[in-house]
Scaffold this motif. Sequence first.
Motif, mmCIF file in Angstrom:
data_model
loop_
_atom_site.group_PDB
_atom_site.id
_atom_site.type_symbol
_atom_site.label_atom_id
_atom_site.label_comp_id
_atom_site.label_asym_id
_atom_site.label_seq_id
_atom_site.Cartn_x
_atom_site.Cartn_y
_atom_site.Cartn_z
ATOM 1 N N GLY A 158 21.084 65.659 50.487
ATOM 2 C CA GLY A 158 20.182 64.719 50.744
ATOM 3 C C GLY A 158 20.987 63.428 51.127
ATOM 4 N N HIS A 159 21.955 63.208 50.533
ATOM 5 C CA HIS A 159 22.969 62.146 51.545
ATOM 6 C C HIS A 159 23.242 62.598 52.930
ATOM 7 C CE1 HIS A 159 26.611 59.491 50.562
ATOM 8 N NE2 HIS A 159 27.558 60.607 52.109
ATOM 9 N N GLU A 160 24.322 64.000 53.087
ATOM 10 C CA GLU A 160 23.782 64.464 54.763
ATOM 11 C C GLU A 160 23.688 64.094 55.549
ATOM 12 O OE1 GLU A 160 27.333 64.105 55.112
ATOM 13 O OE2 GLU A 160 27.715 64.440 52.422
ATOM 14 N N LEU A 161 21.909 64.474 54.924
ATOM 15 C CA LEU A 161 21.123 64.383 56.048
ATOM 16 C C LEU A 161 20.597 63.411 56.204
ATOM 17 C CD1 LEU A 161 18.245 67.832 55.258
ATOM 18 C CD2 LEU A 161 17.497 65.620 56.878
ATOM 19 N N THR A 162 20.767 62.050 55.403
ATOM 20 C CA THR A 162 20.263 60.860 56.020
ATOM 21 C C THR A 162 21.183 60.526 56.686
ATOM 22 O OG1 THR A 162 19.024 60.647 53.503
ATOM 23 C CG2 THR A 162 19.712 58.625 54.293
ATOM 24 N N HIS A 163 22.850 60.654 56.493
ATOM 25 C CA HIS A 163 23.224 60.171 57.497
ATOM 26 C C HIS A 163 22.776 60.446 59.478
ATOM 27 C CE1 HIS A 163 26.908 59.261 55.906
ATOM 28 N NE2 HIS A 163 27.421 59.606 54.896
ATOM 29 N N GLY A 164 21.839 61.757 59.128
ATOM 30 C CA GLY A 164 21.658 61.945 60.313
ATOM 31 C C GLY A 164 20.517 61.291 60.813
ATOM 32 N N VAL A 165 19.078 60.885 60.152
ATOM 33 C CA VAL A 165 18.527 59.792 60.012
ATOM 34 C C VAL A 165 18.836 58.660 60.330
ATOM 35 C CG1 VAL A 165 17.091 58.920 58.288
ATOM 36 C CG2 VAL A 165 16.671 60.989 58.393
ATOM 37 N N THR A 166 20.000 57.821 60.131
ATOM 38 C CA THR A 166 20.920 56.508 59.966
ATOM 39 C C THR A 166 21.051 56.792 61.949
ATOM 40 O OG1 THR A 166 21.045 56.099 57.965
ATOM 41 C CG2 THR A 166 22.733 54.976 59.396
ATOM 42 N N GLU A 167 22.010 57.691 61.795
ATOM 43 C CA GLU A 167 22.332 57.563 63.197
ATOM 44 C C GLU A 167 20.966 58.017 64.448
ATOM 45 O OE1 GLU A 167 26.199 60.024 62.819
ATOM 46 O OE2 GLU A 167 24.805 61.350 64.438
ATOM 47 N N TYR A 168 19.561 58.131 64.248
ATOM 48 C CA TYR A 168 18.528 58.598 65.422
ATOM 49 C C TYR A 168 17.878 57.289 64.345
ATOM 50 C CZ TYR A 168 19.267 63.167 66.405
ATOM 51 O OH TYR A 168 19.456 63.963 67.287
ATOM 52 N N GLU A 169 18.393 56.213 63.606
ATOM 53 C CA GLU A 169 16.971 55.072 64.022
ATOM 54 C C GLU A 169 18.380 53.792 63.665
ATOM 55 O OE1 GLU A 169 14.300 55.051 63.932
ATOM 56 O OE2 GLU A 169 13.909 56.547 62.532
#
Lengths: 342, 98
Positions: A158-169
Amino acid sequence: MAVRGIIPPHMLKHLAESSDPEDRKLAVRMLMRIEKVRGMRRALGEVYVATPTGGRCIRVYDVKHGSDSDLPGDLLANPAKSKDPEVKEAYKGADATYSFYKDLYGRNSIDDKGMCIDSSVHFETDYDNAGWDGRQMIYGDGDGVYFNRFTIAIDVIGHELTHGVTEYEAGLVYQDQPGALNESMSDVFGTLVKQRVLNETVDQADWLIGEGIFTKKVKGKALRSMSAPGTAYDDPKLGKDPQPADMKHYVKTSEDEGGVHINSGIPNHAFYLAAMELGGHAWEKAGRIWYVTLRDALKPKTSFATAAKRTYQVAGVLFGEGSAEQAAVKKGWTGVGVKIPK
Amino acid sequence: MIIHLVRSGGFGGIRREVRIETRSLSSEEREPLEGLVKASGFFSLPGKFPRPGKGADFFTYSITVDDGERVHTVEVSEPSLPDILRPLIREISKHFSG
């Protein structure tokens, strides 16, 4: 689910009239989202807003101990039923994280447009790390002496995938305070993914990050603790958990991109305090406030103080000015020595 | 030759550090290390590689080599790690305590 996120426009009024241009921009961004959802509803004649199709796409690759230039590796068929625990965990963790964002916050994958979630396992040899490379997730097997495989902890996924979310937002820059906020967002949603899978309330959750990654040889229960930053491990070989729990102990360093994995203890603990104050399932209120803030209200160079202000404002918009939720957010940040600026 | 490596960052943010005096090593350990320093053209490498624009949780390395005549430090984050340095970093990392 985006419909549930609809914000009464009158609540945005005070933001729209603020003397701070950043406040006004935030109000405009939120109003635009409302209009978008309304337009969709009108087009559908006020019927149920269907979720966008082309969603859940989760792929797992085996990079077979190769390195960056070998990514992503061989695409694996049927990873959910793999006999390789690393493959199975990478799949299940990504799947649970996708469901978390989709079911709770109406988000369709990392980019909110249904992009495939790609993970590569068996990265390099005895590799003591997991990461997001800007396109996909990578997982190491661990050295087997001090570290187990990194997929063992679902909050890491969940931590790693959220890095992706943060990068897009928000696009939080990976350095100093914005970088520590970036790390903290990943820990917050990583641990919420775990709490939801286990259906835990705030009192039942362990609030640990990376529980299970250390082998028995290491004196420590996890890599980080959100409830008590600085106490996760204390080992003769690996040293002591360096995380501070408040601004008084903020660590100034040039290493680790300015201590992004160290000072994240401060916003982590602020979230924990706010969530404990609100009780119940942390993803329902505190998580929702943090998610909307990450999506709509942060900029690449946001500081802790500005992030505190934004979560406070978003709590006011979502739950009402002067609400218990807003008070809990304030209590969280005050508890770590971050004063919410006027 | 003295080799000093600090690894920071990574998911765990656990700092690891090692200082090696190659003359105190056995020849089996010393030769690959000194060979890889030479093969990487270490003393001609830039002191700082550009930070990666994307990604998170990568390791960051600071490597200093003193060969008696020259001292040079290279700072690099994993996604920017040139292939020529990777084997040297892996070899030095074998010497982390434990």
